[in-house]
Enzyme design. Structure first.
Site, PDB file in Angstrom:
ATOM      1  N   GLY A 239       0.773  -1.238   0.000  1.00  0.00           N
ATOM      2  CA  GLY A 239       0.000   0.000   0.000  1.00  0.00           C
ATOM      3  C   GLY A 239       0.801   1.282   0.000  1.00  0.00           C
ATOM      4  O   GLY A 239       0.227   2.371  -0.139  1.00  0.00           O
ATOM      5  N   CYS A 341     -12.180   2.966 -29.053  1.00  0.00           N
ATOM      6  CA  CYS A 341     -13.490   3.587 -29.287  1.00  0.00           C
ATOM      7  C   CYS A 341     -14.242   3.803 -27.977  1.00  0.00           C
ATOM      8  O   CYS A 341     -15.293   3.192 -27.734  1.00  0.00           O
ATOM      9  CB  CYS A 341     -14.292   2.700 -30.223  1.00  0.00           C
ATOM     10  SG  CYS A 341     -13.316   2.284 -31.671  1.00  0.00           S
ATOM     11  N   GLU A 342     -13.689   4.598 -27.108  1.00  0.00           N
ATOM     12  CA  GLU A 342     -14.320   4.943 -25.830  1.00  0.00           C
ATOM     13  C   GLU A 342     -13.813   6.317 -25.440  1.00  0.00           C
ATOM     14  O   GLU A 342     -12.610   6.590 -25.572  1.00  0.00           O
ATOM     15  CB  GLU A 342     -13.869   3.985 -24.707  1.00  0.00           C
ATOM     16  CG  GLU A 342     -14.151   2.551 -24.964  1.00  0.00           C
ATOM     17  CD  GLU A 342     -14.921   1.883 -23.831  1.00  0.00           C
ATOM     18  OE1 GLU A 342     -15.399   2.582 -22.920  1.00  0.00           O
ATOM     19  OE2 GLU A 342     -15.050   0.661 -23.904  1.00  0.00           O
TER      20      GLU A 342
HETATM   21  N1  LLP Z   1      -1.251  -7.105  -0.731  1.00  0.00           N
HETATM   22  C1  LLP Z   1      -2.532  -7.258  -1.074  1.00  0.00           C
HETATM   23  C2  LLP Z   1      -3.350  -8.243  -0.358  1.00  0.00           C
HETATM   24  C3  LLP Z   1      -3.084  -6.482  -2.109  1.00  0.00           C
HETATM   25  O1  LLP Z   1      -4.352  -6.642  -2.436  1.00  0.00           O
HETATM   26  C4  LLP Z   1      -2.269  -5.535  -2.775  1.00  0.00           C
HETATM   27  C5  LLP Z   1      -2.811  -4.705  -3.858  1.00  0.00           C
HETATM   28  C6  LLP Z   1      -0.918  -5.426  -2.390  1.00  0.00           C
HETATM   29  C7  LLP Z   1      -0.443  -6.219  -1.353  1.00  0.00           C
HETATM   30  C8  LLP Z   1       0.046  -4.470  -3.053  1.00  0.00           C
HETATM   31  O2  LLP Z   1      -0.344  -3.160  -2.914  1.00  0.00           O
HETATM   32  P1  LLP Z   1       0.641  -1.962  -3.347  1.00  0.00           P
HETATM   33  O3  LLP Z   1       1.859  -2.022  -2.466  1.00  0.00           O
HETATM   34  O4  LLP Z   1       0.978  -2.149  -4.765  1.00  0.00           O
HETATM   35  O5  LLP Z   1      -0.171  -0.736  -3.129  1.00  0.00           O
HETATM   36  N2  LLP Z   1      -4.757  -1.377  -9.695  1.00  0.00           N
HETATM   37  C9  LLP Z   1      -4.658  -0.373  -8.649  1.00  0.00           C
HETATM   38  C10 LLP Z   1      -4.051  -0.903  -7.393  1.00  0.00           C
HETATM   39  C11 LLP Z   1      -4.764  -2.129  -6.852  1.00  0.00           C
HETATM   40  C12 LLP Z   1      -4.078  -2.721  -5.647  1.00  0.00           C
HETATM   41  C13 LLP Z   1      -4.648  -4.061  -5.329  1.00  0.00           C
HETATM   42  N3  LLP Z   1      -4.034  -4.728  -4.222  1.00  0.00           N
HETATM   43  C14 LLP Z   1      -3.906   0.830  -9.204  1.00  0.00           C
HETATM   44  O6  LLP Z   1      -3.514   0.813 -10.360  1.00  0.00           O
HETATM   45  O7  LLP Z   1      -3.736   1.817  -8.499  1.00  0.00           O
END
Ligand code: LLP
Length: 416
Positions: A239, A341-342
């Site tokens: 996160g 096309c969006e």
């Molecule tokens: N652990 C779990 C259980 C997760 O669901 C996620 C991300 C992470 C770790 C890693 O999170 P990070 O460190 O990358 O923030 N597609 C979205 C982000 C979706 C994140 C989903 N889960 C975007 O492009 O911002």
């Protein structure tokens, strides 16, 4: 910090000129900097070195085998969320004992494969799932470790689609239910609850939500300990936010300073699951300007990449910096849009940008995380090529798809 820098007016990735790469490989092209990738991993590792956490890189952020292999070789574990990600992780050579598996909807097949491969543990998201794992583990005659994913009900102050630690989200288990499940699981023969897991959301730039969530979960751990329930692991998820625009996210060191005291108090082995922090700024998407179009209301820069290549702006209205590969002083206000096309197919809206010409190139910055991994074949577009730069060398880490690839698994029934 990243290794995409302007030198003598031209954008470089490490020691290679991005424009030369675009010309050599064509566009859309994802370019990753190996040094940047490793640097971010090492930054986290060093900030937390006093407690030696297992850093399980979150595969969903960028699941290319070369990216996985580069991190695994440096000692990373992996956080996977599907049988496909587990397959990739093992193929990249990750020892199964360094793999953790989350997801609210694991299928029987996926659970079975993960048990057979000997992963470290599952992050379990409901009591039904726990019972299912017990059932499958018993059939396989294996005893498996799990961590309960706690939903600590904190507001991470990020986009609503990537908020995961509020009780209105589908993820995790509230404290009261978790306690009940822990007591219930004492009677399970093939499942052992050996840890707790939290992941409250993504692109979180302030420390407070992490501190609040970890404080809540550490209090829970102390309460359990008083009742004789001893755990081994605390997985604090991912996160950590990065800089896309004007964000001022905490550094790894500041993040560590805030949460280390809480983590130490638990006495548990710590796991973390960063994705974006490691790979986000290690990649860019290079695209070619096809046409510049003026309408009575607007100017559109039409490029050869679309929302199928990078969906973040369309899905979250996410901001990505866009630069010309050679510095141009004159600017103009325009939308950067793709060929799909969006009307949601855009990379920037009403942005002051360098005045580019048709045939020149743009780089969409900060595209290393959730870029290629969320790409699709929408509009029957071939998915992009990916290359990795190491100093003055470049390696193709994914070939551009062919038209044949697009229809490879399709079958026209004989009756047609
Ligand atoms: N652990 C779990 C259980 C997760 O669901 C996620 C991300 C992470 C770790 C890693 O999170 P990070 O460190 O990358 O923030 N597609 C979205 C982000 C979706 C994140 C989903 N889960 C975007 O492009 O911002």
């Amino acid at each position: 910090m990243h290794e995409f820098k302007f030198k003598r007016n031209n954008l470089y990735c490490e020691e290679l000129k991005v424009q030369d790469l675009a010309k050599k490989f064509g566009t859309p092209l994802y370019i990753y900097s190996y040094q940047t990738l490793l640097e971010h991993f090492i930054k986290l590792e060093q900030a937390f070195r006093s407690i030696h956490p297992l850093i399980c890189y979150s595969v969903k952020a960028n699941s290319n085998l070369a990216v996985l292999k580069a991190l695994v070789k440096k000692g990373a574990g992996l956080d996977v969320v599907s049988g496909g990600e587990l397959f990739r992780g093992l193929k990249a050579g990750c020892p199964p004992g360094r793999i953790v598996y989350a997801s609210v909807g694991k299928t029987d097949y996926e659970i079975e494969e993960a048990i057979k491969s000997g992963i470290l543990f599952f992050n379990v998201e409901s009591s039904s799932e726990l019972k299912n794992i017990q059932h499958i583990a018993r059939r396989l005659k294996r005893r498996v470790n799990v961590a309960l994913r706690i939903n600590p009900d904190v507001e991470p102050k990020t986009h609503k689609y990537i908020t995961t630690g509020k009780l209105t989200n589908k993820f995790g288990i509230d404290f009261k239910t978790a306690k009940r499940i822990i007591l219930l699981a004492r009677g399970f023969s093939h499942v052992k609850i050996s840890g707790l897991h939290i992941h409250i959301g993504s692109q979180i730039t302030a420390p407070e939500p992490f501190v609040a969530a970890i404080a809540k979960v550490t209090r829970f751990i102390s309460r359990l300990r008083k009742e004789g329930i001893i755990l081994e692991y605390l997985n604090i998820g991912g996160g950590l936010g990065i800089i896309y625009d004007k964000e001022t996210p905490q550094t790894a060191l500041k993040f560590a300073a805030k949460i280390l005291p809480l983590l130490r108090k638990t006495g548990l082995k710590i796991i973390m699951e960063p994705g974006r922090f490691i790979v986000g700024n290690a990649g860019i998407l290079v695209t070619k300007v096809l046409y510049v179009k003026n309408t009575p209301k607007k100017k559109f820069i039409i490029v050869d990449s679309g929302m199928n290549d990078l969906i973040r702006p369309a899905l979250y209205e996410a901001y990505h910096n866009i630069v010309a590969l050679s510095k141009i002083n004159r600017t103009e206000k325009a939308d950067v849009v793709g060929p799909i096309c969006e009307s949601g197919d855009f990379f920037a809206k009403d942005r002051t940008l360098p005045k580019v010409e048709e045939g020149s190139y743009l780089a969409v910055m900060g595209a290393g995380a959730y870029g290629f991994s969320m790409s699709s074949n929408y509009n029957s577009r071939r998915r992009a090529q990916e290359v990795m730069v190491i100093k003055d060398k470049v390696f193709v880490i994914r070939k551009r798809e062919t038209y044949e690839d697009l229809t490879r698994n399709e079958v026209i029934p004989a009756f047609l």
